[in-house]
Design an enzyme around this catalytic site. Structure first.
Site, PDB file in Angstrom:
ATOM      1  N   GLU A  61     -31.218  -7.496 -26.421  1.00 13.03           N
ATOM      2  CA  GLU A  61     -31.507  -7.384 -24.983  1.00 13.03           C
ATOM      3  C   GLU A  61     -30.338  -6.837 -24.188  1.00 13.03           C
ATOM      4  O   GLU A  61     -30.534  -6.019 -23.283  1.00 13.03           O
ATOM      5  CB  GLU A  61     -31.896  -8.757 -24.433  1.00 13.03           C
ATOM      6  CG  GLU A  61     -32.145  -8.719 -22.920  1.00 13.03           C
ATOM      7  CD  GLU A  61     -32.836  -9.934 -22.381  1.00 13.03           C
ATOM      8  OE1 GLU A  61     -32.891 -10.974 -23.080  1.00 13.03           O
ATOM      9  OE2 GLU A  61     -33.369  -9.843 -21.249  1.00 13.03           O
ATOM     10  N   ILE A  79     -30.439 -15.325 -25.411  1.00  6.69           N
ATOM     11  CA  ILE A  79     -30.979 -16.447 -24.638  1.00  6.69           C
ATOM     12  C   ILE A  79     -32.316 -15.987 -24.053  1.00  6.69           C
ATOM     13  O   ILE A  79     -32.331 -15.251 -23.059  1.00  6.69           O
ATOM     14  CB  ILE A  79     -30.045 -16.896 -23.496  1.00  6.69           C
ATOM     15  CG1 ILE A  79     -28.644 -17.244 -23.986  1.00  6.69           C
ATOM     16  CG2 ILE A  79     -30.667 -18.125 -22.778  1.00  6.69           C
ATOM     17  CD1 ILE A  79     -27.670 -17.665 -22.875  1.00  6.69           C
ATOM     18  N   ASP A  80     -33.400 -16.409 -24.675  1.00  3.00           N
ATOM     19  CA  ASP A  80     -34.698 -16.091 -24.087  1.00  3.00           C
ATOM     20  C   ASP A  80     -35.034 -17.224 -23.127  1.00  3.00           C
ATOM     21  O   ASP A  80     -35.174 -18.386 -23.544  1.00  3.00           O
ATOM     22  CB  ASP A  80     -35.762 -15.950 -25.176  1.00  3.00           C
ATOM     23  CG  ASP A  80     -37.061 -15.457 -24.577  1.00  3.00           C
ATOM     24  OD1 ASP A  80     -37.139 -14.277 -24.223  1.00  3.00           O
ATOM     25  OD2 ASP A  80     -37.974 -16.282 -24.401  1.00  3.00           O
ATOM     26  N   ASP A 204     -38.088 -10.375 -26.984  1.00  2.00           N
ATOM     27  CA  ASP A 204     -38.743 -11.594 -26.508  1.00  2.00           C
ATOM     28  C   ASP A 204     -39.762 -12.104 -27.526  1.00  2.00           C
ATOM     29  O   ASP A 204     -40.053 -13.304 -27.571  1.00  2.00           O
ATOM     30  CB  ASP A 204     -39.491 -11.327 -25.196  1.00  2.00           C
ATOM     31  CG  ASP A 204     -38.596 -10.921 -24.034  1.00  2.00           C
ATOM     32  OD1 ASP A 204     -38.968  -9.979 -23.306  1.00  2.00           O
ATOM     33  OD2 ASP A 204     -37.530 -11.539 -23.861  1.00  2.00           O
TER      34      ASP A 204
END
Ligand code: LIP
Length: 256
Positions: A61, A79-80, A204
């Site tokens: 990401e 870190i989703d 994600d």
């Protein structure tokens, strides 16, 4: 390999739990942020995963990414649920997938706040803390529907809310956690029955999509004939009993 990825994910989770008041910075689009902890965790994951599989590609990401190729590629969200992390809402996850030929073969989602390690390997089932998991057998009319609101893309708000309204009227109830990876873990272990979001990135969903399928569930990249991980797209995941009606509602809402 899967065991070693779990150890790496757990160390990343410790970094998240030990971080406090990390500076944050706005990214493109509305309500889209990154923290110094996202970046630090991603740097750790890149070094550790590429040391585990030298020559693999790393797609994540908080960096610029080239297109996917058929080569072994880690697809990672450090870190989703970044907003949840920033607001101490204790609902975020480390999401790590290994893809070959543009499809996941290994998936790990670690939720540090609950110490829950979700794992899946292609053709070998899905597990939560080492115990086999399976999607629910709840029928559509009683389904708990977990939704993502894609807040950074205002174009999607009305269709998202129209679909949510129809799910609320026709299924059981709706939930919004703030993390697609957490939601996909819920579907895989039967805590929820349907999950949708009209725009997500590959990091994600890559690990969670394998989890859901290995747990006997259905996963759709909206607008694509097969699961798609080479750019943003909408998704729907569910138990098999809910698939037909969930796709109908999304289609009627103009979401696919
Ligand atoms: C989040 C997703 C969530 C979505 C958020 C955000 P991030 O990922 O997991 O489902 O609704 O807008 O994209 O950015 O926290 O890694």
């Amino acid at each position: 390999m899967l065991e070693k990825i779990q150890s790496i994910a757990r160390k990343a989770g410790e970094m998240i739990l030990n971080a406090h008041n990390a500076p944050s910075h706005q990214k493109e689009g509305h309500f889209n942020f990154v923290t110094d902890t996202d970046v630090a965790v991603q740097e750790y994951l890149k070094a550790a995963l590429l040391a585990l599989l030298p020559g693999a590609r790393f797609f994540a990401e908080e960096q610029e990414n080239e297109s996917l190729t058929d080569a072994p590629t880690f697809v990672v969200d450090p870190i989703d649920g970044t907003i949840n992390f920033m607001r101490q809402r204790n609902a975020s996850a480390v999401s790590i997938a290994l893809l070959e030929k543009k499809q996941p073969i290994l998936g790990v989602i670690y939720q540090p706040y609950t110490d829950e390690m979700f794992t899946a390997a292609l053709g070998k089932g899905a597990f939560l803390n080492g115990h086999s998991i399976h999607v629910s057998s709840v029928p559509f009319e009683n389904a708990v529907v977990e939704l993502g609101s894609s807040p950074y893309d205002a174009e999607l708000a009305r269709r998202t809310m129209e679909a949510a309204t129809q799910f609320l009227l026709q299924a059981g109830d709706i939930r919004r956690s703030g993390s697609a990876a957490v939601d996909l873990g819920d579907i895989a272990c039967g805590r929820g029955d349907i999950m949708f979001e009209l725009k997500l990135r590959p990091w994600d969903v890559a690990a969670g999509s394998l989890l859901v399928k290995e747990a006997g569930g259905c996963f759709h990249s909206l607008g694509h004939d097969q699961p798609y991980y080479d750019g943003p797209c909408g998704i729907m995941a569910c138990n098999p009993l809910c698939e037909k009606d969930a796709l109908r509602i999304l289609k009627e809402a103009g979401a696919c």
